[in-house]
Design a protein around this motif. Sequence first.
Motif, short mmCIF file in Angstrom:
data_model
loop_
_atom_site.label_atom_id
_atom_site.label_comp_id
_atom_site.label_asym_id
_atom_site.label_seq_id
_atom_site.Cartn_x
_atom_site.Cartn_y
_atom_site.Cartn_z
N GLY A 31 0.79 -1.22 0.00
CA GLY A 31 0.00 0.00 0.00
C GLY A 31 0.83 1.28 0.00
O GLY A 31 2.02 1.27 0.33
N ILE A 32 0.21 2.37 -0.41
CA ILE A 32 0.83 3.70 -0.38
C ILE A 32 -0.04 4.61 0.48
O ILE A 32 -1.23 4.79 0.19
CB ILE A 32 0.98 4.28 -1.80
CG1 ILE A 32 1.85 3.37 -2.66
CG2 ILE A 32 1.57 5.68 -1.74
CD1 ILE A 32 1.95 3.82 -4.11
N ASN A 33 0.52 5.17 1.53
CA ASN A 33 -0.25 6.04 2.42
C ASN A 33 -0.33 7.46 1.85
O ASN A 33 0.65 7.96 1.27
CB ASN A 33 0.40 6.07 3.80
CG ASN A 33 -0.49 6.72 4.84
OD1 ASN A 33 -0.53 7.94 4.96
ND2 ASN A 33 -1.21 5.90 5.59
N SER A 34 -1.48 8.10 2.02
CA SER A 34 -1.69 9.44 1.45
C SER A 34 -0.79 10.50 2.09
O SER A 34 -0.62 11.59 1.54
CB SER A 34 -3.15 9.85 1.61
OG SER A 34 -3.50 9.93 2.99
N ALA A 84 6.90 3.11 10.81
CA ALA A 84 6.59 1.86 11.52
C ALA A 84 5.12 1.49 11.35
O ALA A 84 4.78 0.32 11.14
CB ALA A 84 6.94 2.00 13.00
N ALA A 85 4.24 2.49 11.43
CA ALA A 85 2.80 2.23 11.29
C ALA A 85 2.46 1.75 9.87
O ALA A 85 1.68 0.81 9.69
CB ALA A 85 2.00 3.50 11.62
N VAL A 86 3.09 2.38 8.85
CA VAL A 86 2.85 1.99 7.46
C VAL A 86 3.41 0.58 7.21
O VAL A 86 2.77 -0.25 6.55
CB VAL A 86 3.48 3.00 6.50
CG1 VAL A 86 3.47 2.47 5.06
CG2 VAL A 86 2.74 4.33 6.56
N SER A 87 4.58 0.29 7.76
CA SER A 87 5.19 -1.04 7.60
C SER A 87 4.30 -2.12 8.19
O SER A 87 4.16 -3.22 7.63
CB SER A 87 6.57 -1.08 8.24
OG SER A 87 7.47 -0.22 7.57
N GLN A 88 3.69 -1.82 9.34
CA GLN A 88 2.82 -2.80 9.97
C GLN A 88 1.60 -3.09 9.10
O GLN A 88 1.19 -4.24 8.94
CB GLN A 88 2.36 -2.31 11.35
CG GLN A 88 1.50 -3.35 12.09
CD GLN A 88 1.08 -2.87 13.46
OE1 GLN A 88 1.25 -1.71 13.79
NE2 GLN A 88 0.55 -3.77 14.26
N LEU A 89 1.03 -2.05 8.49
CA LEU A 89 -0.11 -2.24 7.59
C LEU A 89 0.29 -3.11 6.40
O LEU A 89 -0.45 -4.01 5.99
CB LEU A 89 -0.63 -0.89 7.10
CG LEU A 89 -1.38 -0.02 8.12
CD1 LEU A 89 -1.69 1.35 7.52
CD2 LEU A 89 -2.67 -0.70 8.57
N ASN A 90 1.47 -2.85 5.84
CA ASN A 90 1.92 -3.63 4.69
C ASN A 90 2.20 -5.08 5.06
O ASN A 90 1.93 -6.00 4.28
CB ASN A 90 3.16 -2.99 4.06
CG ASN A 90 2.82 -1.79 3.20
OD1 ASN A 90 1.73 -1.72 2.63
ND2 ASN A 90 3.73 -0.83 3.11
N ARG A 91 2.74 -5.30 6.28
CA ARG A 91 2.98 -6.68 6.72
C ARG A 91 1.67 -7.44 6.86
O ARG A 91 1.56 -8.61 6.53
CB ARG A 91 3.74 -6.68 8.05
CG ARG A 91 5.23 -6.39 7.93
CD ARG A 91 5.97 -6.78 9.20
NE ARG A 91 5.46 -6.07 10.36
CZ ARG A 91 5.89 -4.87 10.77
NH1 ARG A 91 6.83 -4.24 10.07
NH2 ARG A 91 5.40 -4.29 11.85
N GLN A 92 0.63 -6.75 7.36
CA GLN A 92 -0.66 -7.40 7.53
C GLN A 92 -1.33 -7.72 6.20
O GLN A 92 -2.12 -8.65 6.10
CB GLN A 92 -1.58 -6.50 8.37
CG GLN A 92 -1.13 -6.36 9.83
CD GLN A 92 -1.92 -5.31 10.59
OE1 GLN A 92 -2.63 -4.50 10.01
NE2 GLN A 92 -1.79 -5.32 11.91
N ALA A 93 -1.00 -6.93 5.17
CA ALA A 93 -1.59 -7.15 3.84
C ALA A 93 -0.73 -8.05 2.96
O ALA A 93 -1.11 -8.38 1.83
CB ALA A 93 -1.80 -5.81 3.14
#
Length: 333
Positions: A172-175, A193-202
């Motif tokens: 994903g790409i965060n706005s 760190a928050a964006v990395s966690q989202l990408n790991r979950q996806a």
Amino acid sequence: MERQTDIQELKESEYTYDQKFKQLFQNKKFLSPILKNVIKEYKDLQLTEIEKLVISVSGDTEVAVNIGMEDVGKGDESKTFYDVVAGCRLPNTADVLYVDLYFDLEMQRERNPGYPIPKRGIYYCSRMISRQLTNVKDEDYGSLKPVYSVWIIVNNIPKILQYSRHELMISGINSRMEESQNFSEKKKEEFDAAVSQLNRQADLIHLCLVFLSEDFADLGESGDALIRYLQSVFIRKAGDPEYNPYALYSKSIEKEADEIMTIVGMFEKRGEARGEARGEARGEARGEDRLKKLFRCLKQQGREDEINQVICSENSQLLEKLYEEFHLLQKER
């Protein structure tokens, strides 16, 4: 009689050397170099270590999870048939990756499979994810494991893409990505760190398209390790370190792989010789490709009974009806 001979030879090719290929694909020693180059958690492992992490392939007596090549789906979903499905453990854990290794070798010389391979690969990955859950509860989603689908493609590849691989995955790409460049160091770390966690979950779907070429050119010591490995198998040099970066490890499958490629060559030469003798090699190839494509479509839908009807009774009316159903009627020339 001529039609019956063609159908019998088709039956031999579909059910004999296709099965030989699948036997090779289900060999852990054949799979391990592929897994090493595709699954990121395996990148730094020895091939012998990877082999021990493969816990399920069709016909293996060490099956630890219920994985099969036939996916009956849920509800009204149609059946899906995979060439190889293997369950693999992550290093140093009891976790299992569901790895769908689907090999579209196009050894039948079909020029166009009739569907976009990336879309079908994503569909296969989605089915592999879906089959992990039965009665879905909210907490079950956290247990989903990533899936990998590997397609090895030989024919009808643009020259610019030959001997390359194309990998697709969810990321994903965060706005606020551009805005984050002006954050303080601490805030930027928190954001990353928050964006990395989202990408790991996806990070669930991994599709790898391996583009070779029908001429199977010698690559020598150049090129991607996975492509060199596969090419070495197809050009009967699996045990040659000049061509195969895993030659020593592959010694045990060298004889089996060479025998399979010899069988493929025999079938192709037989077809060419018969067509040339009748002065219609091109037309016959098109006719046989059409019949093979029909059988493949029926097989994917679990309609083997109709395949047997065509083979055993030479039912021309049924054959034409099926050609029409799958839009495979011959165009008038």
